[in-house]
Design an enzyme around this catalytic site. Structure first.
Site, short mmCIF file in Angstrom:
data_model
loop_
_atom_site.label_atom_id
_atom_site.label_comp_id
_atom_site.label_asym_id
_atom_site.label_seq_id
_atom_site.Cartn_x
_atom_site.Cartn_y
_atom_site.Cartn_z
N HIS A 136 -10.57 11.77 -11.23
CA HIS A 136 -9.39 10.91 -11.23
C HIS A 136 -9.71 9.54 -10.64
CE1 HIS A 136 -9.10 12.84 -7.15
NE2 HIS A 136 -8.79 11.59 -6.79
N ARG B 190 -3.04 3.18 -4.84
CA ARG B 190 -1.97 3.21 -3.83
C ARG B 190 -0.76 2.44 -4.36
NH1 ARG B 190 -6.66 2.64 -0.86
NH2 ARG B 190 -6.99 4.32 0.63
N GLU C 277 -4.23 9.24 -9.93
CA GLU C 277 -3.57 9.72 -8.71
C GLU C 277 -2.83 8.55 -8.09
OE1 GLU C 277 -4.87 10.48 -4.14
OE2 GLU C 277 -6.22 11.30 -5.67
N ASN D 287 1.92 6.06 0.59
CA ASN D 287 1.95 6.23 2.04
C ASN D 287 3.37 5.95 2.51
OD1 ASN D 287 -0.86 6.85 2.49
ND2 ASN D 287 -1.26 4.74 1.91
N HIS E 27 -10.06 4.86 -5.28
CA HIS E 27 -11.43 5.33 -5.49
C HIS E 27 -11.56 6.04 -6.82
CE1 HIS E 27 -9.29 8.70 -3.42
NE2 HIS E 27 -9.87 9.40 -4.37
N GLU F 162 -15.47 9.06 -4.43
CA GLU F 162 -15.28 10.34 -3.74
C GLU F 162 -16.05 11.41 -4.49
OE1 GLU F 162 -11.60 13.17 -2.22
OE2 GLU F 162 -11.26 11.79 -3.89
#
Length: 146
Positions: A5, A9, A62, A66, A80, A123
């Protein structure tokens, strides 16, 4: 290795879902609310990938929201790239031997972060269950940011 993925954000989850789902046409595959970490993860896929994505076999976007407001500057809203690897320790050792800094070592046998030459975070996730903690990774500190 398998592409998993791309994480982005978002500052307004409802507005982002309206854009990605209602306008762009992506489908919500899963959602993870994390009260302890104060964030929500929403995984989206292209309509043609929905069946495969629900089985964990298709790449997704994704959205990370937050809960505490944050201003994202300098591309920080892009999170990422993520890849599953068959053996996270072997993958990290190969990268380290090649001169790559392991920013977040796989202390847990599950997850590591590295950065590209252009500072894009990557990641690495252990495919399947986490491996047992092992040295030198278990006691290795974080380096820089990811």
């Amino acid at each position: 290795m398998r592409y998993l993925h791309t994480m982005v954000r978002v500052t307004d989850l409802d507005a982002s879902l309206a854009f990605y789902c209602d306008k762009l046409g992506l489908k919500e595959v899963s959602r993870n609310e994390n009260p302890m970490g104060r964030f929500t993860l929403v995984f989206l896929c292209a309509p043609a990938d929905e069946d495969a994505a629900r089985k964990g076999q298709a790449p997704m976007v994704e959205l990370t929201w937050n809960w505490d407001p944050e201003v994202y500057e300098g591309g920080r809203n892009f999170g990422h790239l993520a890849y599953a690897v068959d053996d996270i320790y072997a993958a990290c050792q190969r990268l380290r031997d090649g001169g790559v800094v392991i920013n977040r070592p796989p202390r847990d046998g599950r997850m590591a972060f590295i950065r590209s030459p252009d500072n894009v975070s990557v990641e690495l996730l252990q495919a399947g269950p986490a491996l047992a903690p092992a040295e030198p990774w278990a006691s290795m500190p974080n380096v820089g940011v990811w």
